[in-house]
Design an enzyme around this catalytic site. Structure first.
Site: not given
Ligand SMILES: *[C@@H]1O[C@H](CO)[C@@H](O)[C@H](O)[C@H]1NC(C)=O
Ligand SMILES: *[C@@H]1O[C@H](CO)[C@@H](O)[C@H](O)[C@H]1NC(C)=O
Length: 470
Positions: A275, A281, A417
């Site tokens: 990324q 993410c 995340h």
């Protein structure tokens, strides 16, 4: 006029601007035996750098009345401690720089001391590495009563660098080479080394308290503060529950979960992506899930476009974070996803460049999956890789093994995340989730993170979802 000062030994230990290029011969052992000291001539260009640097360092924080300059060079040696790490030991006279404030000196040490023919000896050692770096191994200022002045040889013997410092410097150098780190200035390198040092301590703490089999230590994120790491790579939106779009609950799997499962063995998982410095993410987690769903429906494994989501998903916030639930809806509205090849990843938001002619995979709806890890495993084995989210604190320092951080490091309510669950199993009796991450293949175990399974570790069960392809 040369102004004498009280004779005081001054011991400076510091590093020097790089005299080597970056990225050269990594295959040379970093920890070879030390070479023998070589005497340096005064005209040695490296020595000039060392002296200039030492002056600069010594005078830092001093006001104009206390500036000193090297007046006479005495001797210097250079010794290779490890490949490309040299220790310079230098003796030189220094004196106060004459300046316009000199008549105003009233209360300085210099005023209290008799004028002295001798100027103080300036003894220091400097580290040279293959990067631009300043590093104090000892206290900078060691002014003491004149009687405590050791002779030159004694002074030299007191500046042996500690094992620990040598080790740290070696690790930092290795880190810079391995991850191609270049810093813009001495100050930057200086600061990054301090952060690196702090991060090593955090990693040690994680290591000593880990309840699994993980190894924590140096990673490519080791020069970032926790705050920098969070704001660059993580996704704070994920813990804002009010933003989540409710999804239909997924029906539970038909049978119980097999003992282990890994979708990588069944062709449903594309290679690990990266990324970059963008909090996207959520897009990678979602494309990973859809790649799996599309593979199971269509029989072809495609690599799908995250950039399309970064650019065209107006509900989510591109590099500042997003939510899988919103992304599914955006994909439905757009009409599908283009391939990675057609709409390639840039790592920053740009104008939406989507065309429905290039749609390679579509979805029809999305589902929220159970929060029970047994159900999650059964669903995964039956239906495909799952988009999940977790608290990534321990991930900054994770190297390999099954990570099982204590709750204090991994608050399950602080999810930041999004990743992809691709399998599960046991390693030496420790149950794990196999997690495809989006930080490149040089992260963790070939891009994967292994997390303990069975205690809802790091909130891994909190946000499991999947697209549906009819
Ligand atoms: C898979 O997708 C391709 C491209 O959209 C299509 O041509 C093909 O017929 C599909 N195959 C199956 C089995 O659905
Ligand atoms: C699923 O979505 C695709 C693309 O939007 C559409 O062509 C297809 O008819 C949908 N399938 C069902 C069963 O609704």
């Amino acid at each position: 006029m040369r102004v004498g000062v009280r004779c005081c030994p001054l011991i400076l230990c510091l590093a020097l601007v790089s005299v080597f290029g970056l990225g050269e011969d990594l295959d040379r052992p970093l920890f070879g035996p030390p070479g023998s000291p070589i005497r340096l001539h005064e005209s040695d260009p490296d020595l000039k750098k060392v002296l200039g640097f030492a002056e600069e360092r010594y005078n830092r924080g001093s006001n104009a009345m206390h500036l000193r300059r090297v007046s006479r060079f005495v001797s210097a040696t250079k010794q290779e401690i490890k490949a490309q790490t040299s220790l310079y030991r230098t003796n030189a006279d220094v004196h106060f720089l004459k300046n316009i404030f000199i008549s105003k000196l009233s209360n300085s040490d210099y005023n209290n001391s008799p004028l002295n023919e001798k100027s103080p000896l300036f003894v220091f050692s400097a580290w040279s590495c293959l990067f631009s770096l300043t590093f104090m191994l000892h206290n900078q200022d060691q002014f003491g009563p004149a009687s405590e002045q050791p002779n030159m040889l004694e002074a030299q013997s007191t500046i042996q660098p500690s094992e620990e410092s040598v080790e740290l410097l070696g690790q930092f150098k290795e880190f810079m080479v391995r991850y191609n780190k270049v810093y813009s200035s001495q100050e930057e390198a200086d600061m990054r080394l301090q952060i690196f040092h702090e991060n090593l301590k955090t990693a040690e703490k994680l290591q000593s308290l880990d309840q699994g089999s993980a190894e924590y230590g140096v990673t490519k994120f080791s020069d970032l503060t926790e705050e920098e790491f969070r704001s660059t790579y993580l996704n704070p939106l994920l813990s804002q529950w009010t933003l989540h779009r409710p999804m239909k609950p997924a029906p539970t799997a038909k049978g119980p979960a097999p003992g282990s499962w890994d979708w990588r063995d069944h062709g449903a998982v594309s290679p690990v992506k990266n990324q970059g410095m963008c909090g996207s993410c959520w897009a990678f987690s979602v494309t990973g899930n859809i790649e799996g769903q599309w593979f199971l429906k269509n029989g072809t494994l495609l690599s799908l476009s995250e950039q399309e989501l970064v650019d065209c998903d107006g509900v989510d916030q591109a590099c500042r974070g997003g939510l899988p639930s919103n992304a599914y809806e955006a994909i439905e509205k757009l009409g599908g996803l283009e391939t990675e090849m057609d709409y390639s990843y840039k790592g920053h938001k740009q104008t939406c460049d989507f065309t429905d002619r290039k749609v390679a995979a579509y979805i029809n709806s999305s589902l929220e999956i159970s929060k029970d890890e047994k159900d999650i495993a059964a669903w995964l084995a039956e239906k495909g890789p799952i988009s999940v989210a977790l608290n990534a604190f321990a991930m900054q320092f994770y190297r390999k093994g099954v990570s099982h951080p204590m709750k204090i490091f991994c608050n399950p309510w602080m999810i930041d995340h999004a990743v992809l669950l691709v399998g599960y199993g046991e390693r030496n009796g420790i149950p794990f989730w196999a997690i495809k991450n989006s930080w490149g293949e040089d992260y963790g175990e070939e891009g994967y993170y292994y997390l303990y399974r069975g205690s809802n570790a790091c909130g891994i069960n909190k946000m499991c979802s999947s697209a549906v392809v009819n």
